[in-house]
Design an enzyme around this catalytic site. Structure first.
Site, mmCIF file in Angstrom:
data_model
loop_
_atom_site.group_PDB
_atom_site.id
_atom_site.type_symbol
_atom_site.label_atom_id
_atom_site.label_comp_id
_atom_site.label_asym_id
_atom_site.label_seq_id
_atom_site.Cartn_x
_atom_site.Cartn_y
_atom_site.Cartn_z
ATOM 1 N N LYS A 15 16.952 -68.269 94.568
ATOM 2 C CA LYS A 15 17.576 -66.937 94.526
ATOM 3 C C LYS A 15 18.776 -66.844 95.463
ATOM 4 O O LYS A 15 19.807 -66.280 95.105
ATOM 5 C CB LYS A 15 16.564 -65.854 94.896
ATOM 6 C CG LYS A 15 15.491 -65.588 93.867
ATOM 7 C CD LYS A 15 14.685 -64.345 94.184
ATOM 8 C CE LYS A 15 13.988 -64.408 95.535
ATOM 9 N NZ LYS A 15 12.987 -65.493 95.615
ATOM 10 N N VAL A 17 20.755 -69.258 96.740
ATOM 11 C CA VAL A 17 21.909 -70.056 96.324
ATOM 12 C C VAL A 17 22.540 -69.456 95.067
ATOM 13 O O VAL A 17 23.769 -69.502 94.887
ATOM 14 C CB VAL A 17 21.517 -71.534 96.135
ATOM 15 C CG1 VAL A 17 20.655 -71.748 94.915
ATOM 16 C CG2 VAL A 17 22.747 -72.421 96.068
ATOM 17 N N LYS A 37 20.041 -57.764 101.727
ATOM 18 C CA LYS A 37 18.704 -58.362 101.770
ATOM 19 C C LYS A 37 17.768 -57.306 102.343
ATOM 20 O O LYS A 37 17.749 -57.067 103.553
ATOM 21 C CB LYS A 37 18.708 -59.619 102.643
ATOM 22 C CG LYS A 37 17.357 -60.337 102.696
ATOM 23 C CD LYS A 37 17.082 -61.112 101.420
ATOM 24 C CE LYS A 37 15.792 -61.912 101.544
ATOM 25 N NZ LYS A 37 15.519 -62.717 100.330
ATOM 26 N N GLY A 110 16.135 -59.925 96.305
ATOM 27 C CA GLY A 110 14.753 -59.599 96.585
ATOM 28 C C GLY A 110 14.046 -60.676 97.387
ATOM 29 O O GLY A 110 14.637 -61.673 97.813
ATOM 30 N N SER A 171 17.784 -74.283 90.061
ATOM 31 C CA SER A 171 17.957 -75.672 90.490
ATOM 32 C C SER A 171 17.750 -76.587 89.287
ATOM 33 O O SER A 171 16.612 -76.854 88.884
ATOM 34 C CB SER A 171 16.952 -76.010 91.602
ATOM 35 O OG SER A 171 17.088 -77.351 92.019
#
Length: 237
Positions: A15, A17, A37, A110, A171
């Site tokens: 999340k 990256v 955040k 999140g 990823s």
């Protein structure tokens, strides 16, 4: 108001990256970006958190962290164990609106998945999204098991009247197995939304300059990039 909420099908799936890549693509197009955040867990007061990582990779974003809890737990649990005040959805909404008044794009990252509790009432990131009437970007892993988790997240969004902007693979492996390659075609059906990108594994290990130069190539035009799901799928065989 341009707010995009970044959630995921679980934890440690990319999340942060992904948030950095979306921010980098927006900055490259001359847009001002803020990253919010709401709850940072598992990081002590003197350690860099996710906002710092986004800033390191993406560049000059405005970063805001509402609360920090030292244990790597769900925000509500981490707050309770630390004896600290939890974060509530209305606080997330107020902060995001203020940032949106001053920036072209606000990314709200999140903690864990969509329904991880933020406070003792069981409020979640989904509640903040509803208050903001903001779409969500779902980050998912590439391989076996991801379609079920993606479909469950998408179903939870629909049942709450929330909008899924799309899915990004957090990823993508350098040597993808059969499940990962097949999932490229199956993600849109599982999510009921388009596949909007795939970040290579170890993207965060690139130099900041390298990350910023490459970010748009990992994201679809809907996220400010040039990535094409069809071409990417064909290249994977």
């Amino acid at each position: 108001m341009s707010v995009l909420i970044v959630t995921g099908t679980g934890t440690e799936i990319g999340k942060t990256v992904t948030t950095a890549a979306v921010a980098a693509a927006a900055l490259a197009r001359g847009r001002s970006v803020a990253v919010l955040k709401p709850a940072q867990t598992g990081v002590t007061a003197d350690e860099p958190g996710d906002v710092a990582e986004v800033r390191r990779l993406a560049g000059p974003v405005t970063g805001v962290e509402l609360a920090r809890f030292p244990e790597p737990l769900a925000p509500a649990t981490a707050a309770r164990r630390a004896g600290l005040t939890p974060v509530h959805p209305d606080e997330i909404g107020r902060t995001a609106r203020k940032l949106a008044a001053e920036h072209d794009l606000v990314l709200v990252e999140g903690a864990g998945g969509l329904l991880v509790p933020f406070d003792e009432s069981g409020a979640t990131l989904a509640d903040a999204a509803r208050l903001l009437d903001a779409p969500l970007l779902v980050v998912a892993p590439a391989g076996l098991g991801t379609l079920n988790a993606t479909a469950l997240t998408a179903e939870a969004l629909r049942s709450r009247g929330l909008r899924c902007r799309g899915v990004v693979i957090g990823s993508w492996p350098g040597d993808p197995d059969l499940a990962a390659r097949c999932n490229l075609a199956d993600f849109p059906r599982a999510a009921g939304a388009p596949l909007l990108g795939a970040l290579p594994e170890r993207a965060a290990a690139l130099s900041p300059a390298g990350f910023r130069a490459a970010a748009a190539g990992w994201l679809a035009p809907e996220l400010g990039g040039t990535w094409d799901a069809g071409r990417f799928g064909a290249a994977q065989g």
